[in-house]
Design a protein around this motif. Structure first.
Motif, PDB file in Angstrom:
ATOM      1  N   ASP A  92      -7.824  -4.370   6.248  1.00  0.00           N
ATOM      2  CA  ASP A  92      -7.432  -3.871   4.526  1.00  0.00           C
ATOM      3  C   ASP A  92      -8.151  -2.740   3.913  1.00  0.00           C
ATOM      4  OD1 ASP A  92      -5.791  -5.545   5.500  1.00  0.00           O
ATOM      5  OD2 ASP A  92      -5.561  -6.441   3.843  1.00  0.00           O
ATOM      6  N   TYR A  93      -9.220  -2.966   3.649  1.00  0.00           N
ATOM      7  CA  TYR A  93     -10.150  -1.469   3.107  1.00  0.00           C
ATOM      8  C   TYR A  93     -10.071  -0.762   3.543  1.00  0.00           C
ATOM      9  CZ  TYR A  93     -13.957  -1.045   5.580  1.00  0.00           C
ATOM     10  OH  TYR A  93     -15.599   0.134   6.996  1.00  0.00           O
ATOM     11  N   MET A  94      -9.334  -0.250   4.795  1.00  0.00           N
ATOM     12  CA  MET A  94      -9.361   0.794   4.631  1.00  0.00           C
ATOM     13  C   MET A  94      -8.220   1.445   5.515  1.00  0.00           C
ATOM     14  SD  MET A  94     -12.025   2.668   5.916  1.00  0.00           S
ATOM     15  CE  MET A  94     -11.482   4.295   6.114  1.00  0.00           C
ATOM     16  N   LEU A  95      -7.030   0.948   4.716  1.00  0.00           N
ATOM     17  CA  LEU A  95      -5.408   1.252   4.637  1.00  0.00           C
ATOM     18  C   LEU A  95      -5.038   2.229   3.570  1.00  0.00           C
ATOM     19  CD1 LEU A  95      -3.199   0.487   6.442  1.00  0.00           C
ATOM     20  CD2 LEU A  95      -2.452  -1.533   5.099  1.00  0.00           C
ATOM     21  N   PRO A  96      -5.385   2.344   3.126  1.00  0.00           N
ATOM     22  CA  PRO A  96      -5.114   2.858   1.851  1.00  0.00           C
ATOM     23  C   PRO A  96      -5.474   4.594   2.008  1.00  0.00           C
ATOM     24  CG  PRO A  96      -5.629   0.872   0.462  1.00  0.00           C
ATOM     25  CD  PRO A  96      -6.090   0.794   1.387  1.00  0.00           C
ATOM     26  N   ALA A  97      -7.303   4.482   2.858  1.00  0.00           N
ATOM     27  CA  ALA A  97      -7.634   6.002   2.206  1.00  0.00           C
ATOM     28  C   ALA A  97      -6.624   6.442   3.717  1.00  0.00           C
ATOM     29  CB  ALA A  97      -9.177   5.790   2.616  1.00  0.00           C
ATOM     30  N   THR A  98      -6.949   5.544   4.813  1.00  0.00           N
ATOM     31  CA  THR A  98      -6.006   6.086   6.483  1.00  0.00           C
ATOM     32  C   THR A  98      -4.087   6.654   5.985  1.00  0.00           C
ATOM     33  OG1 THR A  98      -7.358   4.350   7.359  1.00  0.00           O
ATOM     34  CG2 THR A  98      -5.248   5.327   8.737  1.00  0.00           C
ATOM     35  N   ALA A  99      -3.671   6.244   5.122  1.00  0.00           N
ATOM     36  CA  ALA A  99      -2.745   6.347   4.647  1.00  0.00           C
ATOM     37  C   ALA A  99      -2.610   7.653   3.714  1.00  0.00           C
ATOM     38  CB  ALA A  99      -1.872   5.577   3.915  1.00  0.00           C
ATOM     39  N   ALA A 100      -3.547   7.469   2.613  1.00  0.00           N
ATOM     40  CA  ALA A 100      -3.915   8.983   2.389  1.00  0.00           C
ATOM     41  C   ALA A 100      -4.272  10.373   3.042  1.00  0.00           C
ATOM     42  CB  ALA A 100      -5.027   8.625   1.152  1.00  0.00           C
ATOM     43  N   HIS A 101      -5.000   9.651   4.092  1.00  0.00           N
ATOM     44  CA  HIS A 101      -5.704  10.850   4.502  1.00  0.00           C
ATOM     45  C   HIS A 101      -3.770  11.693   5.543  1.00  0.00           C
ATOM     46  CE1 HIS A 101      -7.741  12.803   8.359  1.00  0.00           C
ATOM     47  NE2 HIS A 101      -6.798  13.060   8.718  1.00  0.00           N
ATOM     48  N   VAL A 136       0.902  -1.100   0.118  1.00  0.00           N
ATOM     49  CA  VAL A 136      -0.421  -0.222  -0.078  1.00  0.00           C
ATOM     50  C   VAL A 136       1.052   0.975  -0.340  1.00  0.00           C
ATOM     51  CG1 VAL A 136      -1.520   1.439   1.542  1.00  0.00           C
ATOM     52  CG2 VAL A 136      -2.074  -1.204   1.052  1.00  0.00           C
ATOM     53  N   PHE A 137       1.636   1.412   1.204  1.00  0.00           N
ATOM     54  CA  PHE A 137       2.987   2.427   0.922  1.00  0.00           C
ATOM     55  C   PHE A 137       3.580   2.684  -0.287  1.00  0.00           C
ATOM     56  CE2 PHE A 137       3.651   2.076   6.117  1.00  0.00           C
ATOM     57  CZ  PHE A 137       1.901   3.097   5.870  1.00  0.00           C
ATOM     58  N   LYS A 138       3.567   1.264  -1.033  1.00  0.00           N
ATOM     59  CA  LYS A 138       5.030   1.910  -2.050  1.00  0.00           C
ATOM     60  C   LYS A 138       3.390   2.622  -3.524  1.00  0.00           C
ATOM     61  CE  LYS A 138       8.044  -1.872  -1.355  1.00  0.00           C
ATOM     62  NZ  LYS A 138       8.253  -3.177  -2.019  1.00  0.00           N
ATOM     63  N   ARG A 139       2.190   2.238  -3.833  1.00  0.00           N
ATOM     64  CA  ARG A 139       1.347   2.476  -4.160  1.00  0.00           C
ATOM     65  C   ARG A 139       0.583   3.788  -3.881  1.00  0.00           C
ATOM     66  NH1 ARG A 139      -3.027  -1.429  -5.068  1.00  0.00           N
ATOM     67  NH2 ARG A 139      -2.291  -2.148  -3.517  1.00  0.00           N
ATOM     68  N   GLU A 140       0.960   4.303  -3.007  1.00  0.00           N
ATOM     69  CA  GLU A 140      -0.106   4.950  -2.546  1.00  0.00           C
ATOM     70  C   GLU A 140       0.147   6.745  -3.115  1.00  0.00           C
ATOM     71  OE1 GLU A 140      -3.104   6.427  -0.243  1.00  0.00           O
ATOM     72  OE2 GLU A 140      -2.215   4.307   0.205  1.00  0.00           O
ATOM     73  N   ALA A 141       1.455   6.862  -3.763  1.00  0.00           N
ATOM     74  CA  ALA A 141       1.569   8.473  -4.784  1.00  0.00           C
ATOM     75  C   ALA A 141       0.972   8.412  -5.605  1.00  0.00           C
ATOM     76  CB  ALA A 141       3.417   8.243  -4.359  1.00  0.00           C
ATOM     77  N   SER A 142       1.178   7.490  -6.059  1.00  0.00           N
ATOM     78  CA  SER A 142       0.236   7.083  -7.810  1.00  0.00           C
ATOM     79  C   SER A 142      -1.134   8.347  -7.541  1.00  0.00           C
ATOM     80  CB  SER A 142      -0.368   6.339  -7.949  1.00  0.00           C
ATOM     81  OG  SER A 142       1.202   4.986  -8.606  1.00  0.00           O
TER      82      SER A 142
END
Length: 357
Positions: free
Chosen positions: A227-236, A169-175
Motif C-alpha cells: 500500500d505505501y508504494m501504490l500512490p507513487a506507482t500510479a503517479a509514476h 487511490v486512483f480517485k485521489r491521484e489527480a490532486s
C-alpha cells in the motif's frame, strides 16, 4: 503490384525513416518540446486518455493480449508458408504490421524520449555531489518519512495501509498533479484515471509494477504492490501519460506530485520512494553512513520496508530476470542512461532540489 501490397511496402519503408528521424531529433530537444511534446502529441495523449477513461477496465491490457495472439498466429502461418508457399507475402504482412505498431508508437508518444529533460523544466542544476550532500539528503528525507508515517493508517500487523484500497487511490491521484501543475504547467491537462491491471499478480512475477500504453493513453498499475508504494506507482505511470518518457524523471515527478498532494498517505508514498532510491545510492557509496542512517528509521517506516522486502521475495525468479533484461535493452535503445552524474538521475534530481531549497 496491387494497391494493398503497395500500401504495405510504403508502411515498411516509413519505419526506417521514422527511426532515423528519431535519432536526428535527439539533438533538438527544444524543437521536440515545443512542437511535439507540448504541441502535436499533447492533444493526442489527452484525447486517447479521455476516450479510454470512460471504460472501467484497462483497454491496454486487452490490446496487449490481442497483439501477442496476432503475432504468434502470424509467425505460425509464416512457418507453414515456408512449406506450402507464399512465404514472402506473409513476411511482408508481418513486417507491415510491426512497422505500423512502431510508427503509431512514435507518433503517439515515442518522440517524448527526446524532449527537454525535467531538470531544465524545473530549473534544477544537475551537478556532481559529494557523499556528504547525499548523506544530508537522506537524513532530510528520513526525517520527513518518520513524521508522515505517524499520520497514516496501519493494519493490525503495524504495516501502513490505505483503507479505501486502490480504488480510493486512483480517485485521489489527480490532486497531486493539479497542485504540481500550478508550478509546472507541463504536468497539467485533462486525462483519464489510472487503470488497474487484471493480471496484476501474474505481472508481479515479472517485477513490473506498472506500464503506460501509448496506443490507449492509459497509465496501467499493478495493484498487487504494498500500500505505501501504490500512490507513487500510479503517479509514476501518470507522468508517462503526460509525456515524460524517461523512467528516472517519471520517478522524480511521482515524488514531486505525491509530495504536493494534500493527503498524508500520498506524501508518505512519495517521500518513501525518494528514501529508497537515495538510501540505495548511499549504500553503494558509503555503507557505514547508510547503516548509521538506517538506525534512524521510525519503527513504522522500518516495518513498512521489511514487509515490502519480504513481500516481493515470493515473486523473484527467472521471469523477473528475463523481463529486466528485455526492459533494460528497451530503455537503452531509447537513450536512457541511469545517472548522468554520480548517483543515478533520480537521486541527482533529488539532490538538485535539496540544494536549491
Amino acid at each position: 503490384m496491387n494497391d494493398k501490397l503497395r500500401s504495405k511496402i510504403i508502411i515498411i519503408a516509413l519505419a526506417p525513416i521514422i527511426f532515423i528521424l528519431n535519432i536526428i531529433t535527439k539533438s533538438y530537444p527544444e524543437f521536440i518540446e515545443k512542437y511535439y511534446s507540448t504541441g502535436l502529441d499533447r492533444p493526442i495523449r489527452q484525447g486517447l486518455s479521455i476516450i479510454t477513461g470512460v471504460f472501467p477496465f484497462s483497454a491496454a491490457e486487452f490490446l496487449i493480449i490481442t497483439l501477442v495472439i496476432i503475432l504468434v498466429i502470424s509467425f505460425i502461418v509464416l512457418f507453414i508458408k515456408i512449406v506450402k508457399g507464399g512465404f514472402i507475402k506473409q513476411l511482408i504482412n508481418i513486417l507491415a504490421f510491426a512497422s505500423s505498431l512502431y510508427i503509431i508508437f512514435m507518433i503517439f508518444w515515442g518522440f517524448n524520449y527526446n524532449r527537454i529533460s525535467f531538470d531544465k523544466i524545473a530549473n534544477l542544476k544537475i551537478e556532481k555531489s559529494s557523499k556528504e550532500d547525499l548523506y544530508k539528503l537522506c537524513e532530510s528525507l528520513i526525517a520527513r518519512a518518520n513524521t508522515l508515517r505517524s499520520k497514516v493508517y496501519e493494519n493490525p500487523k503495524g504495516v501502513m495501509t490505505i483503507q479505501g484500497g486502490y480504488k480510493d487511490v486512483f480517485k485521489r491521484e489527480a490532486s497531486g498533479y493539479e497542485a504540481a501543475s500550478k508550478i509546472y504547467p507541463e504536468l497539467g491537462g485533462k486525462y483519464g484515471p489510472p487503470k488497474r491491471i487484471l493480471l496484476s499478480e501474474k505481472m508481479s512475477y515479472t517485477g513490473i509494477t506498472g506500464i503506460y500504453m501509448p496506443y490507449t493513453g492509459e497509465p496501467n498499475v499493478n495493484i498487487n504492490v504494498t500500500d505505501y508504494m501504490l500512490p507513487a506507482t500510479a503517479a509514476h505511470e501518470m507522468a508517462h501519460q503526460r509525456g515524460f518518457a524517461r523512467e528516472d524523471e517519471a520517478n522524480y515527478i511521482a515524488y514531486v506530485t505525491c509530495s504536493m498532494h494534500p493527503d498524508n498517505d500520498f506524501q508518505y508514498s512519495g517521500v518513501m520512494l525518494a528514501v529508497i532510491y537515495s538510501m540505495n545510492a548511499l549504500a553503494d557509496n558509503d555503507m557505514e553512513s547508510y547503516k548509521h542512517l538506517a538506525k534512524t528509521y521510525s519503527e513504522g517506516v522500518r516495518r513498512d520496508l521489511v514487509y515490502d522486502s519480504e513481500y516481493w521475495q515470493k515473486y523473484k525468479g527467472k521471469t523477473e530476470k528475463i523481463t529486466n533484461q528485455v526492459n533494460n535493452t528497451y530503455l537503452k535503445s531509447n537513450g536512457q542512461k541511469d545517472g548522468v552524474q554520480s548517483y543515478g538521475r533520480m537521486v541527482d534530481l533529488l539532490l538538485a532540489e535539496y540544494k536549491k531549497k
